[in-house]
Design a protein around this motif. Structure first.
Motif, PDB file in Angstrom:
ATOM      1  N   ILE A 168       0.859  -1.187   0.000  1.00  0.00           N
ATOM      2  CA  ILE A 168       0.000   0.000   0.000  1.00  0.00           C
ATOM      3  C   ILE A 168       0.891   1.231   0.000  1.00  0.00           C
ATOM      4  O   ILE A 168       1.716   1.401   0.904  1.00  0.00           O
ATOM      5  N   PRO A 169       0.792   2.105  -0.988  1.00  0.00           N
ATOM      6  CA  PRO A 169       1.605   3.334  -0.984  1.00  0.00           C
ATOM      7  C   PRO A 169       1.317   4.171   0.259  1.00  0.00           C
ATOM      8  O   PRO A 169       0.165   4.317   0.671  1.00  0.00           O
ATOM      9  N   CYS A 170       2.375   4.704   0.857  1.00  0.00           N
ATOM     10  CA  CYS A 170       2.226   5.488   2.085  1.00  0.00           C
ATOM     11  C   CYS A 170       3.052   6.759   1.978  1.00  0.00           C
ATOM     12  O   CYS A 170       4.216   6.721   1.557  1.00  0.00           O
ATOM     13  N   ALA A 171       2.455   7.878   2.371  1.00  0.00           N
ATOM     14  CA  ALA A 171       3.146   9.161   2.378  1.00  0.00           C
ATOM     15  C   ALA A 171       3.240   9.680   3.803  1.00  0.00           C
ATOM     16  O   ALA A 171       2.309   9.503   4.599  1.00  0.00           O
ATOM     17  N   VAL A 172       4.356  10.305   4.128  1.00  0.00           N
ATOM     18  CA  VAL A 172       4.532  10.969   5.418  1.00  0.00           C
ATOM     19  C   VAL A 172       4.327  12.463   5.194  1.00  0.00           C
ATOM     20  O   VAL A 172       5.002  13.072   4.360  1.00  0.00           O
ATOM     21  N   LEU A 173       3.386  13.052   5.936  1.00  0.00           N
ATOM     22  CA  LEU A 173       3.020  14.457   5.749  1.00  0.00           C
ATOM     23  C   LEU A 173       3.446  15.263   6.975  1.00  0.00           C
ATOM     24  O   LEU A 173       2.774  15.242   8.007  1.00  0.00           O
ATOM     25  N   PRO A 174       4.570  15.963   6.902  1.00  0.00           N
ATOM     26  CA  PRO A 174       5.016  16.756   8.063  1.00  0.00           C
ATOM     27  C   PRO A 174       4.178  18.026   8.231  1.00  0.00           C
ATOM     28  O   PRO A 174       3.826  18.688   7.248  1.00  0.00           O
ATOM     29  N   VAL A 175       3.837  18.346   9.473  1.00  0.00           N
ATOM     30  CA  VAL A 175       3.068  19.552   9.772  1.00  0.00           C
ATOM     31  C   VAL A 175       3.693  20.251  10.968  1.00  0.00           C
ATOM     32  O   VAL A 175       4.465  19.662  11.727  1.00  0.00           O
ATOM     33  N   THR A 176       3.337  21.511  11.155  1.00  0.00           N
ATOM     34  CA  THR A 176       3.762  22.284  12.311  1.00  0.00           C
ATOM     35  C   THR A 176       2.539  22.643  13.129  1.00  0.00           C
ATOM     36  O   THR A 176       1.570  23.206  12.600  1.00  0.00           O
ATOM     37  N   VAL A 177       2.560  22.305  14.407  1.00  0.00           N
ATOM     38  CA  VAL A 177       1.422  22.540  15.293  1.00  0.00           C
ATOM     39  C   VAL A 177       1.671  23.803  16.102  1.00  0.00           C
ATOM     40  O   VAL A 177       2.633  23.887  16.864  1.00  0.00           O
ATOM     41  N   ASP A 178       0.800  24.791  15.920  1.00  0.00           N
ATOM     42  CA  ASP A 178       0.883  26.041  16.682  1.00  0.00           C
ATOM     43  C   ASP A 178      -0.256  26.042  17.702  1.00  0.00           C
ATOM     44  O   ASP A 178      -1.413  26.269  17.356  1.00  0.00           O
TER      45      ASP A 178
END
Length: 442
Positions: A83-93
């Motif tokens: 299953i293709p998987c992507a890692v999505l980085p985010v910044t939590v404010d």
């Protein structure tokens, strides 16, 4: 067949029924037990349905020292299941809304941006999550909309959102995971009762279920009843809301003034929801009405709600995204060499066969694009000069849009506010060759 095997088969069958109309899905995969079960179910369904295309996405909040390890676990598991998987980085404010709310907001923003146009987003919330969400809404003093908690179906932007495990108790998901010997990660923050949701999960709900074993099912029924009431109000108010809104989605204040406060607030909530604004508290609605809608006529009121701003112009309310400051930008442009892409998603300018007509520049004139106009201007078709502010008002341009409209300059002389008016210095009447400029949004 053992009862455990029967229950596992029933769970999978129920999920299969809910996904019967879906061909392309994106699973929000945290690596935890719940989403691991959901992803494994999709893996099994892929063996049964050749038309089912599954992707996974891990949202990397960066809040835990273990987040990189969890991302690696998710990638490894998806690789095993093809299953293709992507890692999505985010910044939590978390400065304004707290960690939980801020993390949820950026998580869904990342998933929304990652979704393909024809994909359905699947999330793994279950029956116990529904109880927590209901009690949190009750703690906030929410009305029927908030107490509707989570629906089994919904929308995320233009995409559909499904929660196929919403009617399933977490204990059954635990049984499923152990039956298939799944591996999952444990977020250490889940044991921290300082967070409201964890407090309910760890200390409140166990006692409620011990006293009333069917408490989660009763909460789910109450949430459904609240959702039905909201749906009924949606249907009853749809026509009047449509009449009160213009083609841009702005809401006429005069249409709300004669209404009772409950009626007015019900329309405001649905208007905000149509613009995908986080549902405000009653105090925020009062502020919106009294300090924005009913502020003095010469004011330029503004209310920040989440990531959008509520503004007023000519007796209408607008939902707008915060505007980037572009007043100091000077963008050289060579129109005959191609389009000019404007910053901050303001679209692009190009020459076209149809568009705003301005004279072609002289050989010694350099073309640039800037933002913002001041002083007295003389425009084509008008005698005398007008201040820039009065011209914007005459052309019904809201204040927050005025600094976002591209202005074409020849050297230091403004020639045209693209799509609005042309200055005398750009007049085409004495010129054999003209340019026709169009401004398109991205």
């Amino acid at each position: 067949m053992s009862s455990e095997r029967t229950d596992v088969a029933t769970l999978l069958k129920n999920v299969a029924v809910q996904l019967a109309g879906c061909q392309r899905v994106l699973v929000a995969y945290s690596g935890g037990l719940d989403s691991s079960v959901l992803l494994h179910m999709l893996y099994q369904l892929m063996q049964q349905r050749s038309d089912l295309v599954v992707r996974a996405a891990y949202v990397h909040h960066g809040l835990s020292a273990q987040a990189d390890r969890w991302a690696q676990h998710c990638m490894h598991t998806c690789q095993q299941w093809d299953i293709p998987c992507a890692v999505l980085p985010v910044t939590v404010d978390a400065r304004e809304r707290g960690v939980e709310a801020a993390a949820r907001e950026v998580r869904y923003q990342a998933l929304r941006q990652h979704l393909l146009p024809d994909e359905v987003l699947l999330t793994a919330q279950h029956l116990d999550d529904q109880s927590e969400t209901f009690l949190l809404a009750l703690k906030r003093g929410s009305g029927p909309a908030g107490l509707s908690a989570m629906g089994a179906t919904g929308k995320l932007g233009a995409n559909s959102l499904l929660r196929p495990l919403l009617g399933v108790a977490r204990a059954r998901l635990d049984d499923y995971a152990h039956h298939y010997r799944l591996a999952w990660v444990e977020d250490e923050s889940n044991g921290d009762a300082r967070y409201d949701r964890n407090f309910l999960r760890l200390q409140v709900l166990p006692q409620l279920k011990q006293r009333w074993p069917s408490f989660p099912e009763a909460v789910a029924r109450s949430a459904r009843l609240c959702a039905e009431q909201e749906q009924l109000l949606d249907e009853l108010l749809a026509a009047s809301l449509q009449l009160a809104c213009d083609t841009e989605g702005a809401l006429a204040i005069d249409a709300l003034i004669p209404l009772s406060e409950p009626h007015r607030f019900a329309l405001l909530r649905r208007w905000l929801r149509a613009h995908e604004v986080t549902m405000p508290s009653r105090e925020q609605l009062l502020h919106l009405w009294q300090d924005v809608a009913l502020s003095r006529q010469d004011a330029e009121p503004l209310l920040q709600l989440g990531s959008v701003q509520i503004r007023r112009f000519r007796q209408r309310l607008y939902c707008v995204a915060p505007c980037a400051n572009v007043a100091s930008l000077v963008l050289p442009w060579y129109p005959e060499q191609g389009a000019l892409t404007l910053p901050h998603r303001l679209g692009f300018l190009s020459l076209a066969e149809q568009g705003m007509r301005i004279r072609r520049p002289h050989p010694d004139e350099q073309v640039s694009v800037r933002f913002g106009l001041k002083g007295t201007l003389h425009i084509v078709g008008r005698s005398g000069g007008r201040s820039a502010k009065k011209l914007w008002q005459e052309y019904a341009i809201p204040p927050w849009k005025r600094e976002q409209i591209p202005i074409v300059y020849y050297n230091q002389q403004p020639i045209a506010a693209v799509g609005v008016f042309v200055m005398r210095e750009g007049d085409t009447s004495a010129n054999d060759t003209v340019w026709q400029i169009v401004w398109r949004m991205t």
